[in-house]
Design an enzyme around this catalytic site. Structure first.
Site, mmCIF file in Angstrom:
data_model
loop_
_atom_site.group_PDB
_atom_site.id
_atom_site.type_symbol
_atom_site.label_atom_id
_atom_site.label_comp_id
_atom_site.label_asym_id
_atom_site.label_seq_id
_atom_site.Cartn_x
_atom_site.Cartn_y
_atom_site.Cartn_z
ATOM 1 N N GLU A 24 83.432 -45.867 -31.233
ATOM 2 C CA GLU A 24 84.126 -44.872 -32.068
ATOM 3 C C GLU A 24 83.515 -43.478 -31.896
ATOM 4 O OE1 GLU A 24 86.910 -45.791 -33.661
ATOM 5 O OE2 GLU A 24 86.451 -47.722 -32.733
ATOM 6 N N ASP B 210 94.003 -23.572 -3.863
ATOM 7 C CA ASP B 210 94.701 -24.757 -4.355
ATOM 8 C C ASP B 210 95.740 -24.437 -5.403
ATOM 9 O OD1 ASP B 210 93.147 -26.459 -2.825
ATOM 10 O OD2 ASP B 210 91.525 -26.311 -4.279
ATOM 11 N N PRO C 221 87.921 -36.922 -26.526
ATOM 12 C CA PRO C 221 89.304 -36.445 -26.660
ATOM 13 C C PRO C 221 89.433 -35.320 -27.690
ATOM 14 C CG PRO C 221 89.102 -38.772 -27.342
ATOM 15 C CD PRO C 221 87.772 -38.349 -26.826
ATOM 16 N N ARG D 169 84.082 -28.730 -6.540
ATOM 17 C CA ARG D 169 84.932 -28.119 -5.511
ATOM 18 C C ARG D 169 84.756 -26.599 -5.441
ATOM 19 N NH1 ARG D 169 89.817 -28.093 -5.706
ATOM 20 N NH2 ARG D 169 90.545 -28.846 -3.703
HETATM 21 N N1 ADE Z 1 86.646 -40.086 -23.888
HETATM 22 C C1 ADE Z 1 87.703 -40.827 -24.251
HETATM 23 N N2 ADE Z 1 88.856 -40.210 -23.986
HETATM 24 C C2 ADE Z 1 88.527 -38.992 -23.439
HETATM 25 C C3 ADE Z 1 89.285 -37.888 -22.974
HETATM 26 N N3 ADE Z 1 90.612 -37.866 -23.008
HETATM 27 N N4 ADE Z 1 88.617 -36.842 -22.486
HETATM 28 C C4 ADE Z 1 87.264 -36.831 -22.454
HETATM 29 N N5 ADE Z 1 86.506 -37.846 -22.891
HETATM 30 C C5 ADE Z 1 87.125 -38.921 -23.375
#
Ligand code: ADE
Length: 252
Positions: free
Chosen positions: A115, A168, A88, A153
């Site tokens: 984590e 698309d 994330p 794709r």
């Molecule tokens: N691992 C955990 N959450 C994630 C996300 N939003 N994007 C990519 N990998 C992740």
């Protein structure tokens, strides 16, 4: 194109990538997907892949050595494989990034758990970090599947000979126009007459206008990036006027 996926849960990939369009792309040899269990690269009896963080704190951190050995096993076959860590904290994934990645022949996708990974994994082995959205998944596996799907794709032949990812939603930053198929009348809700007219230029104009309408209503932020022609701008003005009239009619 080849994807080597480094994960603690290889079974998660068994079915989703082998169905439908991606399944056919694998059969045709257009893409190759291999899962690699990071646990297989531990050297201790208990096959430990995680440890508590130095300095204390919640949860566990994925250890550097098994990941290092797993990455190196792929790199020994192809030193230039592009190594992506799904997290994330990464760069937001979108259609432009998918298109850019589709020019690379070989990826290593590292899926984090717990984590996350020891920071030295990032420093020493990762070329790029990617996030599929501002939310936290239980691991990078689903994010890796999203990336593989969206990138594949763009490979010529994956969508069939007569289709291209460039048609698309998001191509030229507009959402796609509405689509209809039979029946013409479903419980009193009918297909727009123009689509039955056989008049190709009228159909193209209607579709362009509906793409602009949909984008202006749902994702006005995209319009700023779109390459709009003078005709598009006129259509957009008509749409905005129509919206204003409808709002006034509803007493808003
Ligand atoms: N691992 C955990 N959450 C994630 C996300 N939003 N994007 C990519 N990998 C992740």
């Amino acid at each position: 194109m080849r994807f080597d996926i480094l994960t603690l849960f290889p079974n998660m990939f068994a079915s989703p990538l082998r169905e439908s369009i991606l399944g056919k792309a694998i059969e045709k040899g257009l893409i190759q997907i291999q899962t690699i269990n990071i646990r297989d690269f531990t050297l201790d009896k208990h096959q430990v892949v995680d440890d508590p963080p130095y300095g204390g704190g919640q949860g566990m951190v994925m250890k550097v050595e098994p990941i290092a050995r797993a990455v190196e096993s792929v790199k020994s076959q192809n030193p230039s494989a592009w190594t992506i860590y799904l997290t994330p904290q990464g760069k937001p994934f979108n259609q432009d990034l998918a298109r850019r990645l589709s020019t690379q022949p070989h990826f290593i996708l590292l899926c984090g758990r717990y984590e996350g990974v020891d920071e030295r994994v990032r420093d020493l082995f990762i070329d790029e970090e990617i996030s599929i959205g501002d939310y936290v998944l239980t691991g990078g596996e689903l994010a890796a599947m999203v990336l593989i799907d969206a990138v594949s794709r763009f490979i010529p032949g994956v969508l069939g000979s007569d289709r291209s990812a460039e048609e698309d939603s998001f191509f030229n930053s507009l959402l796609e126009y509405p689509q209809y198929t039979r029946p013409f009348d479903f419980r009193g809700s009918c297909v727009p007459e123009v689509l039955l007219s056989g008049n190709h230029s009228a159909i193209s104009l209607w579709r362009r206008k509906e793409a602009l309408r949909r984008t202006s209503l749902r994702r006005p932020d995209l319009l700023g990036k779109a390459n709009l022609t003078e005709e598009d701008k006129k259509l957009l003005e008509e749409i905005l006027q129509q919206n204003r009239r409808e709002k006034a009619g509803n007493g808003i």
